[in-house]
Motif scaffolding. Structure first.
Motif, PDB file in Angstrom:
ATOM      1  N   GLU A  67       0.839  -1.177   0.000  1.00  0.00           N
ATOM      2  CA  GLU A  67       0.000   0.000   0.000  1.00  0.00           C
ATOM      3  C   GLU A  67       0.883   1.239   0.000  1.00  0.00           C
ATOM      4  O   GLU A  67       1.849   1.325   0.773  1.00  0.00           O
ATOM      5  N   ALA A  68       0.537   2.190  -0.859  1.00  0.00           N
ATOM      6  CA  ALA A  68       1.318   3.418  -0.909  1.00  0.00           C
ATOM      7  C   ALA A  68       1.109   4.191   0.392  1.00  0.00           C
ATOM      8  O   ALA A  68       0.034   4.141   0.978  1.00  0.00           O
ATOM      9  N   ASP A 119       0.790   7.239   0.770  1.00  0.00           N
ATOM     10  CA  ASP A 119      -0.194   8.315   0.621  1.00  0.00           C
ATOM     11  C   ASP A 119      -1.480   7.797  -0.012  1.00  0.00           C
ATOM     12  O   ASP A 119      -2.149   8.485  -0.769  1.00  0.00           O
ATOM     13  N   ALA A 120      -1.825   6.525   0.298  1.00  0.00           N
ATOM     14  CA  ALA A 120      -3.008   5.929  -0.301  1.00  0.00           C
ATOM     15  C   ALA A 120      -4.262   6.670   0.133  1.00  0.00           C
ATOM     16  O   ALA A 120      -4.394   7.084   1.276  1.00  0.00           O
ATOM     17  N   SER A 169      -8.408   7.006   0.664  1.00  0.00           N
ATOM     18  CA  SER A 169      -9.533   6.173   1.007  1.00  0.00           C
ATOM     19  C   SER A 169     -10.669   6.492   0.046  1.00  0.00           C
ATOM     20  O   SER A 169     -11.005   7.650  -0.179  1.00  0.00           O
ATOM     21  N   ARG A 191      -5.600  -5.973  -8.622  1.00  0.00           N
ATOM     22  CA  ARG A 191      -4.320  -5.625  -7.986  1.00  0.00           C
ATOM     23  C   ARG A 191      -3.763  -6.750  -7.120  1.00  0.00           C
ATOM     24  O   ARG A 191      -3.364  -6.555  -5.978  1.00  0.00           O
ATOM     25  N   ASP A 219       1.174  -5.865  -9.411  1.00  0.00           N
ATOM     26  CA  ASP A 219       1.270  -4.487  -9.887  1.00  0.00           C
ATOM     27  C   ASP A 219       1.810  -4.467 -11.313  1.00  0.00           C
ATOM     28  O   ASP A 219       2.648  -5.290 -11.672  1.00  0.00           O
ATOM     29  N   ARG A 240      -2.796   1.893  -7.494  1.00  0.00           N
ATOM     30  CA  ARG A 240      -1.713   1.811  -6.514  1.00  0.00           C
ATOM     31  C   ARG A 240      -1.842   2.884  -5.441  1.00  0.00           C
ATOM     32  O   ARG A 240      -1.176   2.832  -4.421  1.00  0.00           O
ATOM     33  N   LYS A 241      -2.716   3.851  -5.721  1.00  0.00           N
ATOM     34  CA  LYS A 241      -2.899   4.948  -4.760  1.00  0.00           C
ATOM     35  C   LYS A 241      -4.169   4.767  -3.920  1.00  0.00           C
ATOM     36  O   LYS A 241      -4.438   5.541  -3.024  1.00  0.00           O
ATOM     37  N   ILE A 242      -4.943   3.746  -4.263  1.00  0.00           N
ATOM     38  CA  ILE A 242      -6.183   3.527  -3.513  1.00  0.00           C
ATOM     39  C   ILE A 242      -5.885   2.583  -2.351  1.00  0.00           C
ATOM     40  O   ILE A 242      -5.161   1.605  -2.515  1.00  0.00           O
ATOM     41  N   SER A 243      -6.441   2.897  -1.183  1.00  0.00           N
ATOM     42  CA  SER A 243      -6.112   2.055  -0.037  1.00  0.00           C
ATOM     43  C   SER A 243      -6.616   0.634  -0.306  1.00  0.00           C
ATOM     44  O   SER A 243      -7.690   0.424  -0.861  1.00  0.00           O
TER      45      SER A 243
END
Lengths: 889, 191
Positions: free
Chosen positions: A629-630, A632-633, A635, A691, A694, A708-711
């Motif tokens: 998880e990124a 800065d994911a 929500s 996902r 990746d 990749r940015k979504i929690s």
């Protein structure tokens, strides 16, 4: 291999010849160093030449080993030797260099410092060493086999033979030796090539026969695998010609040979990449040992057991109090044990039963003391057992949940790379082994050492001579334990294997009992059983014979010690140089002495297997998930379901893309059918959208946000998957439906089941929604399982739905029900379906046709039919298939 | 339904491993098993070293031989296939052929099924899941490395064993009883 051994004398002779020169330089250095005279340029020159020669020589030597091992028989063993030899040679050179450089430095500065002082301390020497070690390492890597040499050193006779034919060895671009002759005997055949021709050189009655083929006469070159060996075949038109035969041991080398020859034939340049052989890295680059598991490149020899041990100990603080208690108990009980013979021997006989003893006649008192000590020992062992039990449970629980937790955290790729069985072992047997380490091995080890030292101390202090005598049989006992026990274990393990073979046969024939009965082959089964039973009988007999010989023999040998005590001690008692009590005490301690010795002989094996188990566990604990998880994911609790794939490329191995440059824009609620041959990349696309992996390049975004940015939690809660293989967990039907929402209402479960057309069949089951799947032969049919999966997905209520449609054949009514359920499920959701059924293909808004990882067509069913492309052909094949089955599509 | 037929022929092999032709004869209308008759075929070796076949008036410039029962009946039921893999026909028994053809065929089979026979085991050393063997075979001295324990030494029948090394080379022990004591001991340690 024998050939490799034969080469060995030459370098040694060479080194021997260099020795005088070496001594001259060393002596000169010595004198000058001692006298404090700065080294002159000449000496340094000689020294560096010497080093140069040394390096050259070792490289030459390695070259010989390589060429020998290529023609020789066992490439693995040869490479092992070569790697080690390379290591030694380079280390010798490095040490020599350090020596000389240090010396020259100090003498240059005119200081009379000792050489070993500040050895290797200055930067210059250090960096030189590093350089040399790097060179060495590279040599080892080459030997470990990352690139292959395509020019092997030709034997002298062949060079001569080439000369006789007027061929200049300089123009040879390629030379490789095989280990078989053309008629299938072990022997050398050489394959050489220039830019124009291929030469085959083989030995025929002490002469070398050279045949040649022009590249212009070759249309194709290919390796052909046979059974246990292989050959390279060239061909032109209809004619094939066998170029060279080789055993499978050289298959890798010759597959590269084919590549090189093909390039030469086409007149292309051979570059380093062609020679790269990744699979070749099967040996540990440090010591040359083969990796026991090729997927897991860990060398059992070079494993840093000490650092693993330290890490294992880091678990200790958690159980510190228990371990200390266990240790204390063990120490106390061993103290009691050690006290026993002393009380019942020395004190009882010498001080109580002997006239003039300290406690003469106080039998009752001493017996009471002995009784008391035994009672105490009993209490201690009860306490030990209890603490141990508690701790065992704790350690096992912690370890297993840690390992299992780590596994669940990992990405899918970790699991696809490893076998399920392998992981089962990790969770179960390795954690058991570590647990044994904590509450048996480790404390026992300490206690046994204490015991051994304690007993030895007491015995020696009582009578050192007698002690030495009783140690006489010890080496024999150790020998037996080291040498003969392993043979016994091997028999036992064979017994175990045959026993499981017998069990599997019983299992097999019971499971297949219908076939056996139907064919009336009961007699054959009985005969097969008897055969295996016989085998088991034989080995059990052997095991029985052997164990009933060895164990008494060992105790007899241990008893010999006691015999010696009786003889020598008895004689001493009669001569009154020893008291009777001392003798009894000695005999008592004898009995305690051999146990720890036996334990110590196993300690090494036990230790290394334990550390291996720990290493494997740590490997899992340390594995980093690929999909993380990124930080800065964002929500996203609700999605519209718009999916955009941009220039996506992906491969499970980075070098081998499975999907290339995929572009697709999906509107919310749209249904996309993924169509293509098996292996075209459909499932991979699904894995990427969900996902589970990746993408390598490009992007997938949902509602304009990169996945990749979504929690992870939100993403997974919005994507639902109905897989081809419906996996139902052990549990009730209700639990299975409510897998995604365990806290939902019963009404929801029933409604979901109704929508999925599953309600009716569930209600027909005697236990309804509480039916536990898998229990008491409760098994659902394929169609029923699918509908449960649909119900599960409906309850999950995802915005994006992924369907991997089953191809399983179900009857028409079931098919209709599933279809209906699917249509209800799909409504209002963005859907990606791997489509097999024609009905799905028609229902899909658009079809995305994949071929070999590329998108070739995109459009509606009708559009694509008109286009008469890949999709058209697929449909045609499917229709024909249905006609044969008698079902008109 | 070809698959079903294949299964049937398999079951028809009785305990001696001989095919009872009578049982399956009735199936000839579904599948065609072509048997190569010695009189109509001639095998010869091409200058390139491969085997060619002349069958009546058709010539196949390159054929491969596959044993149907490599363990139990090495010289019987040999499938003759084109370079492309298409089956031309089956040789029932090599002994039906004259000496010259038999010689060529046997030689080719030996080459294809390269399996040196182990006559004597000099040593077997085990370390970290591999065992290093040193043996004398009918084709000379050999060393090889075997992975694992039980899986690589395969019993074919009571006395015959096949050993596969980690590269895929095969070695055979045709009769364990004929080995000397030391060799037998080494082998027993591995099975």
């Amino acid at each position: 291999m024998s050939r490799v051994k034969e080469v060995f004398p030459y370098p040694f002779l060479g080194l021997l010849a260099m020795l005088p020169l070496f001594f001259i330089v060393v002596i000169k250095f010595g004198i000058m160093g001692y006298a404090g005279i700065p080294l002159d340029a000449g000496t340094i020159l000689i020294a560096s030449i010497l080093i140069g020669v040394g390096v050259d020589y070792s490289i030459h030597f390695l070259g010989r080993v390589i060429s020998e091992m290529k023609t020789g028989c066992n490439i693995h063993e040869a490479s092992l030797i070569a790697t080690r030899a390379a290591g030694y040679a380079i280390i010798i050179n490095a040490v020599t260099l350090i020596f000389l450089n240090n010396y020259s430095r100090y003498t240059r500065m005119g200081e009379k410092k000792k050489i070993n002082k500040d050895f290797c301390a200055d930067d210059e020497t250090f960096s030189l060493c590093v350089l040399l070690f790097k060179v060495g390492k590279k040599a080892m890597v080459i030997l470990g086999g990352s690139t292959l040499s395509i020019k092997e050193d030709l034997p002298k006779q062949i060079i001569e033979a080439l000369g006789d034919k007027g061929i200049d060895p300089q123009v040879i671009e390629f030379s490789m030796a095989s280990d078989l002759t053309l008629n299938g005997e072990f022997g050398e055949t050489w394959l050489l090539a220039t830019k124009e021709k291929i030469y085959i050189v083989r030995e025929e009655s002490d002469n070398f026969v050279i045949e040649e083929v022009l590249f212009t006469d070759i249309e194709r070159i290919r390796p052909e695998n046979m059974i246990g060996s292989a050959m390279i075949v060239i061909g032109k038109g209809e004619d094939d010609r066998i170029l060279v035969c080789y055993t499978s041991a050289l298959a890798r080398k010759f597959s590269i040979a084919v590549k090189v020859l093909e390039k030469l034939r086409k007149g292309e340049e051979v570059n380093e990449e062609d020679l790269l052989d990744k699979d070749f890295e099967r040996n540990c680059p440090k010591c040359g040992t083969l990796y026991p598991n090729l997927n897991r490149k860990v060398c059992p020899k070079c494993l840093d057991r000490r650092s693993i041990f330290r890490r294992v100990l880091s678990f200790v603080p958690r159980y510190r109090s228990q371990i200390i208690l266990i240790l204390l108990c063990m120490l106390a009980s061993s103290a009691m044990k050690l006290l026993g013979p002393f009380l019942s021997g020395r004190i009882l006989f010498d001080e109580v039963l002997t006239e003039g003893g300290k406690y003469e006649g106080q039998v009752g008192k001493i017996v009471l003391i002995i009784f008391g000590s035994q009672l105490l020992s009993l209490l201690i062992s009860i306490a030990y057992g209890r603490i141990n039990a508690v701790m065992t449970a704790h350690v096992i629980f912690d370890l297993k949940s840690q390992v299992f937790g780590a596994m669940q955290r990992l990405s899918l790729s970790f699991f696809t790379n490893k076998e399920t069985g392998w992981m089962m072992t990790r969770v179960n047997s390795d954690s058991n082994q570590l647990q044994r380490f904590f509450n048996n091995g480790f404390p026992y080890f300490i206690v046994n050492i204490v015991n051994l030292i304690g007993i030895a101390f007491i015995l020696f202090s009582m009578d050192w001579f007698l002690t030495l005598l009783i140690l006489l049989p010890a080496p024999l006992v150790i020998y037996i334990v080291r040498k003969i026990y392993p043979r016994l274990w091997s028999i036992f393990s064979r017994q175990f294997r045959r026993n499981s073979a017998l069990n599997s046969l019983i299992n097999d024939s019971l499971a297949g009992v219908r076939v056996v009965k139907a064919f009336g082959k009961e007699d054959i089964e009985v005969a097969r059983f008897e055969k295996r039973n016989d085998d088991l009988f034989d080995i059990s007999m052997e095991a029985g014979h052997m164990s009933s010989t060895i164990f008494p023999l060992v105790s007899f040998l241990m008893g010999l010690g006691a015999l010696i005590i009786w003889a020598v001690g008895g004689w001493q008692v009669i001569n009154e140089t020893m008291t009777f009590g001392t003798l009894i005490t000695f005999v008592g301690y004898m009995g305690l002495f051999y146990g720890p010795i036996e334990f110590m002989t196993h300690i090494v094996d036990w230790w290394s297997s334990c550390m291996n188990a720990a290493q494997r566990i740590f490997e899992i604990l340390d594995s980093e998930p690929d999909v993380i998880e990124a930080p800065d994911a964002v929500s996203m609790s609700s999605l519209n379901g718009e999916v955009e794939i941009k220039d996506m490329t992906f491969g499970y191995e980075k070098t081998k893309p499975v999907l290339y440059d995929i572009n697709l824009h999906v509107k919310p609620g749209e249904m996309i059918g993924l169509v293509g041959h098996s292996g075209a990349g459909k499932s991979t696309m699904i894995n990427l959208i969900a996902r589970l992996y990746d993408v390598d390049s490009g992007s997938i975004s949902i509602d304009g946000v990169d996945v990749r940015k979504i929690s992870m939690k939100d993403l997974r809660s919005q994507i639902g998957i109905v897989l081809q293989e419906t996996y139902l967990f052990n549990g009730s039907i209700a639990e299975n439906i409510a897998y995604a929402r365990p806290d939902c209402k019963r009404d929801d479960i029933i409604r979901a089941a109704k929508v999925a057309n599953a309600h009716d069949f569930i209600m027909k089951l005697p236990d309804g929604y509480d039916t536990v799947i898998g229990r008491r032969g409760m098994n659902l049919s394929g169609g029923e399982r699918q509908r449960l999966a649909i119900a599960r997905a409906i309850l999950h209520d995802p915005k994006i739905l992924i369907l991997d449609e089953a191809t399983a054949s179900v009857d028409t009514e079931t098919e209709r029900q599933i279809q209906e359920a699917l249509e209800r499920l799909v409504k209002g959701r963005t859907t990606f379906a791997i489509a097999h059924r024609l009905s799905t293909l028609r229902n899909a808004d658009r079809l995305f046709v994949l071929e070999k990882g590329k998108n070739v067509e995109l459009g509606t069913h009708e559009e694509l039919l008109k286009a008469k492309g890949t999709y058209f052909n697929l449909i045609k094949i499917q229709r024909e298939g249905m006609k044969i089955k008698g079902i008109e599509g | 339904m070809e698959i079903g037929e294949d299964k049937k022929t398999q079951i028809d092999i009785d305990e001696q491993g001989e095919l009872e032709e009578a049982v399956t004869e009735g199936l000839a209308e579904y599948v065609d098993v072509v048997y190569l008759e010695p009189a109509k075929t001639s095998f010869y070796r091409t200058p390139g070293g491969v085997i060619a076949l002349k069958l009546e008036d058709k010539t196949y410039p390159r054929v491969n031989l596959h044993r149907a029962f490599p363990f139990s009946l090495g010289d019987k039921y040999i499938s003759v296939r084109e370079g492309s893999g298409q089956e031309i026909g089956i040789i029932t028994d090599l002994d039906d052929f004259d000496e010259k053809a038999r010689g060529i065929l046997k030689e080719e089979l030996e080459r294809r099924y390269f399996t040196p026979e182990i006559l004597c085991i000099n040593s077997v050393k085990s370390e970290f899941g591999y065992s290093y063997w040193e043996v004398e075979t009918d084709r000379g001295h050999r060393r090889f490395t075997v992975k694992g324990r039980g899986d690589s030494v395969i019993p074919i029948d009571e006395v015959r064993y096949l050993i596969m090394d980690m590269d895929g080379n095969r070695f055979e022990i045709s009769d364990i009883r004929k080995l000397d004591r030391k060799s037998k001991k080494y082998l027993e340690g591995m099975i």
